[in-house]
Design a protein around this motif. Structure first.
Motif, PDB file in Angstrom:
ATOM      1  N   LEU A  94      -3.673   7.003   0.697  1.00  0.00           N
ATOM      2  CA  LEU A  94      -4.235   6.058  -0.269  1.00  0.00           C
ATOM      3  C   LEU A  94      -5.700   5.794   0.070  1.00  0.00           C
ATOM      4  N   ARG A 110       1.774   5.741  -8.547  1.00  0.00           N
ATOM      5  CA  ARG A 110       0.327   5.654  -8.732  1.00  0.00           C
ATOM      6  C   ARG A 110      -0.088   4.652  -9.801  1.00  0.00           C
ATOM      7  N   LEU A 128      -5.534   8.860  -4.560  1.00  0.00           N
ATOM      8  CA  LEU A 128      -4.970   9.482  -3.364  1.00  0.00           C
ATOM      9  C   LEU A 128      -5.857  10.636  -2.914  1.00  0.00           C
ATOM     10  N   SER A 132      -3.669   4.306  -8.483  1.00  0.00           N
ATOM     11  CA  SER A 132      -3.925   4.727  -7.099  1.00  0.00           C
ATOM     12  C   SER A 132      -4.833   5.946  -7.067  1.00  0.00           C
ATOM     13  N   ARG A 166       0.834  -1.208   0.000  1.00  0.00           N
ATOM     14  CA  ARG A 166       0.000   0.000   0.000  1.00  0.00           C
ATOM     15  C   ARG A 166       0.866   1.255   0.000  1.00  0.00           C
ATOM     16  N   ASP A 167       1.980   1.202   0.736  1.00  0.00           N
ATOM     17  CA  ASP A 167       2.905   2.345   0.714  1.00  0.00           C
ATOM     18  C   ASP A 167       3.457   2.569  -0.689  1.00  0.00           C
ATOM     19  N   ARG A 185       1.019   4.202  -2.921  1.00  0.00           N
ATOM     20  CA  ARG A 185       0.932   5.637  -2.656  1.00  0.00           C
ATOM     21  C   ARG A 185       2.058   6.400  -3.347  1.00  0.00           C
TER      22      ARG A 185
END
Length: 753
Positions: free
Chosen positions: A284, A221, A279, A277, A214-215, A218
């Motif tokens: 996220l 994208r 944001l 992604s 997930r990082d 972020r």
């Protein structure tokens, strides 16, 4: 379809996912082979590393490529338009489409570059095989912006995004996938051609996308996997000559895929995927995730268009959520203002809150509320029982020690709450005191929900190696979730914190006012007691003179006075003696306020027995049935407590005179750190409308001619009890008896934990 019922979302123990979080997915050391990758010196643009498949794109062997400068590899004609890469690439590592290049007679390749520390990563991948939409991609973005501005809610926004992204890319299925606070993903929008199964409104466990993944989403994208069955192309050499370690490929579109993710895709039945992604305010919010049944390459231009669509979606979601949050905060502030006014007008904040239940509940959209303060527990709306609330407040005070506490699954943190989960699965509480379990609590009821999962959310672990595998089945898996409530909004939690600060301000202001008033009251009391003592002392001598001279007159002039005149003398004597008793009692009352308590251990059983004997000695011939229960031993001033008990028992005997048999009951009940004594009789009783006058000085509810007395006895009882840290009150009914209560501290009584 499998079905399952459980109390919590994750009802089965999962394997340790740390192996996923430790996997070096940002430095895999290889790329996907549909393109080539060069790692260049940031200053000279010499080639430091190449992907193993580079000879297929450049027509040169790897030893010849390594160490060469980019100009000689691309040729001056292709190199010159790239310009100064050092100036064109942003320092934050964001990939930039530089231009399309052609090496020899090969196909056109998109050159995409980004910075990684002191080196430049240059990726070359095939361009579009077919022309884009008529008029280019700008109309796609403009049309999407026009559509989302009229979408009524976030679900419609997500659906529009899924339709538009699939139209741009041609994938079989496009999902908009929102992350919950616990990492669980929920499909909130979907568009597909039916070739792949639908996951609309399904959930996926947080373990499907580990934290570090997930990082990475972020930071980068866009993520494309054109062919799940690809053979990775290694970087040569494996370690970067500048850094001495593996190169960070976080922003590389060609970055190789984790073996666990490859297995996940195969189990899911997809041959190609792309994720974009979404944001929100730098965090996220979710993903637009696309899947295809066969290998599929999406050109950079189309991917960039999807990235722009995702950014428009993120802005629209943020705008709607911010607007909803602003409206809710305005509503909370409006109710908070009214609550502050209620509390300011009331004697204390507890009364101010409880007297306006609609505002107290509407403040945070709760179904029930409770205020726990100074031994009081006030309940409003749908709540647990009073004793359950008191134990909950004690747990919050003892274990949580937070100014503001909130949960939507109370029984998970406080197991006894399972007994009343239907009424209070959600709790929002603010602590008012750090010294005592004083708090305001709001409750939300249980919401039973059936959750659809995209397959059993549990992971399987290989028995021999313990290696973590993704789940093999994505068949719909249903679960009934209990013991959970609607979550509290951040604005509601913040509003509760503001209310706490307001309550503390009111309490502090009241304390300051009470302190100032107490100083003034102490001064006034000292003056009043001094005045009372002076007046009472000065009255005693004249009254003795009146009695003495009246008796002397009666004795000397007995033969000269008529019977009526002798009666006048008797009235003077009797009234003067009564006035003398009033003065004596007033002096005793005054001394009671000034005397220092001589505390000692007092056995109330012995004290009541002695006082009862004294009282009966003054009532010869009376038929009295005493019912005395076990009494405790207390700490207090023996003489003062004797006077209090004497006044209560004397009154009981006095006011039962009309009864053929007087019944006087004496008992005690101990709880919550206090002894509560009662004296109950079957006498003439009193009207409860006048109960506040009972303990006043010189206040009487019956005629003196019917029941003798000065009206100071009960005032002395209250003063004695209050000086011992207790309180006194009475209950009664005309001609049906009365009960007098007094409390004394029980310091050795263990409070309930």
């Amino acid at each position: 379809m499998a079905r399952h019922e459980g109390r919590h979302v994750n009802t089965h123990p999962e394997p340790d996912l740390n192996s996923c979080d430790r996997e070096p997915i940002h430095t895999p050391g290889s790329i996907q082979p549909h393109g080539a990758l060069l790692v260049l010196s940031g200053t000279s643009l010499n080639i430091l590393q190449v992907s193993a498949n580079a000879p297929r794109f450049f027509g040169r062997p790897i030893p010849e490529l390594l160490g060469s400068d980019l100009r000689s590899v691309l040729g001056p004609e292709q190199f010159e338009p790239l310009g100064d890469l050092g100036a064109r690439l942003p320092a934050n590592g964001e990939p930039v489409l530089l231009r399309a290049v052609r090496i020899g007679n090969g196909p056109a390749l998109n050159a995409i570059g980004h910075r990684v520390g002191r080196v430049v990563v240059l990726e070359l991948e095939p361009g579009a095989d077919a022309p884009g939409p008529p008029g280019g991609l700008h109309p796609v973005i403009a049309g999407f912006i026009a559509k989302v501005q009229t979408a009524p809610n976030a679900a419609d926004l997500a659906q529009l995004a899924a339709v538009e992204v699939r139209a741009v890319t041609g994938f079989d299925r496009a999902l908009v996938y929102r992350f919950e606070p616990d990492g669980t993903g929920v499909v909130v929008g979907e568009d597909g051609n039916g070739r792949l199964p639908s996951y609309r409104d399904h959930r996926f466990p947080a373990s499907d996308i580990p934290k570090q993944a997930r990082d990475l989403y972020r930071r980068n994208r866009l993520r494309l996997i054109p062919d799940v069955d690809y053979a990775p192309a290694e970087l040569i050499p494996a370690l970067n000559p500048v850094s001495g370690g593996p190169v960070d490929l976080s922003h590389a579109a060609l970055r190789s895929v984790s073996p666990v993710h490859v297995e996940y895709m195969r189990n899911m039945g997809t041959a190609a995927s792309m994720s974009v992604s979404v944001l929100r305010d730098g965090a996220l919010w979710g993903l637009i995730s696309c899947h295809h049944h066969a290998p599929k390459v999406v050109p950079f231009e189309a991917r960039t268009t999807c990235d722009l669509l995702a950014q428009v979606l993120a802005l629209q979601v943020a705008a709607r959520e911010h607007a909803a949050d602003y409206e809710r905060r305005v509503e909370i502030q409006s109710v908070l203002t009214r609550l502050l006014a209620h509390m300011a007008r009331a004697d204390d904040y507890v009364s101010g809150l409880l007297a306006h239940p609609a505002d107290l509940l509407g403040f945070v959209r709760a179904a029930g509320a409770a205020v726990v303060s100074d031994g009081r527990t006030g309940l409003v709306g749908r709540t647990p029982g009073e004793e359950q609330v008191r134990k909950l407040a004690a747990w919050l005070f003892r274990e949580q020690k937070r100014e503001v506490y909130h949960t939507d699954a109370l029984s998970a943190a406080f197991p006894p709450a399972r007994e009343y989960a239907a009424d209070a699965s959600g709790l929002l509480a603010v602590s008012v005191s750090k010294l005592h379990p004083t708090a305001v609590l709001w409750f939300r009821p249980e919401v039973i929900e059936t959750v659809q999962w995209g397959g059993d959310p549990r992971k399987a672990v290989e028995p021999t190696t313990g290696r973590l595998h993704p789940r093999k089945s994505f068949e719909t898996w249903s679960q009934t979730v209990r013991d959970k409530a609607v979550p509290w909004l951040p604005s509601e939690v913040a509003g509760a914190g503001e209310l706490r600060n307001a309550v503390l301000g009111i309490v502090l202001r009241k304390a300051e006012e009470m302190a100032a008033l107490n100083v003034e009251l102490q001064r006034s009391n000292r003056e009043l007691e001094a005045f009372s003592y002076s007046v009472s002392h000065d009255l005693r001598a004249p009254l003795r003179h009146i009695v003495g001279y009246a008796e002397l007159l009666k004795e000397v002039a007995r033969d000269k006075l008529a019977a009526g005149e002798l009666k006048y003398c008797d009235t003077i004597i009797e009234s003067s003696e009564y006035a003398g008793k009033l003065v004596d009692n007033l002096l005793a009352y005054s001394r009671m306020g000034r005397a220092t308590l001589d505390r000692t251990t007092v056995d109330l059983n012995v004290l009541v027995r002695e006082v009862r004997a004294e009282v009966m000695a003054t009532a010869p011939g009376r038929q009295v049935r005493w019912e005395v229960g076990p009494l405790p031993t207390v700490e207090g001033d023996l003489m003062m407590l004797r006077l209090a008990v004497q006044n209560l028992l004397s009154n009981a005997v006095k006011y039962t005179k009309p009864r053929r048999e007087a019944v006087i009951e004496i008992g005690c009940q101990t709880d919550a750190g206090a002894h509560t004594l009662h004296v109950r009789d079957n006498g003439v009783g009193f009207d409860m409308r006048y109960r506040d006058k009972l303990f006043g000085v010189f206040q009487r509810l019956h005629r003196w001619e019917d029941f003798e007395g000065t009206g100071i006895g009960l005032a002395n009882v209250r003063r004695i009890v209050e000086r011992h840290g207790g309180r006194a009150w009475a209950e009664g009914e005309v001609d049906r008896g009365a009960t007098f209560y007094l409390t004394l501290p029980a310091p050795n009584n263990d409070e309930e934990r």
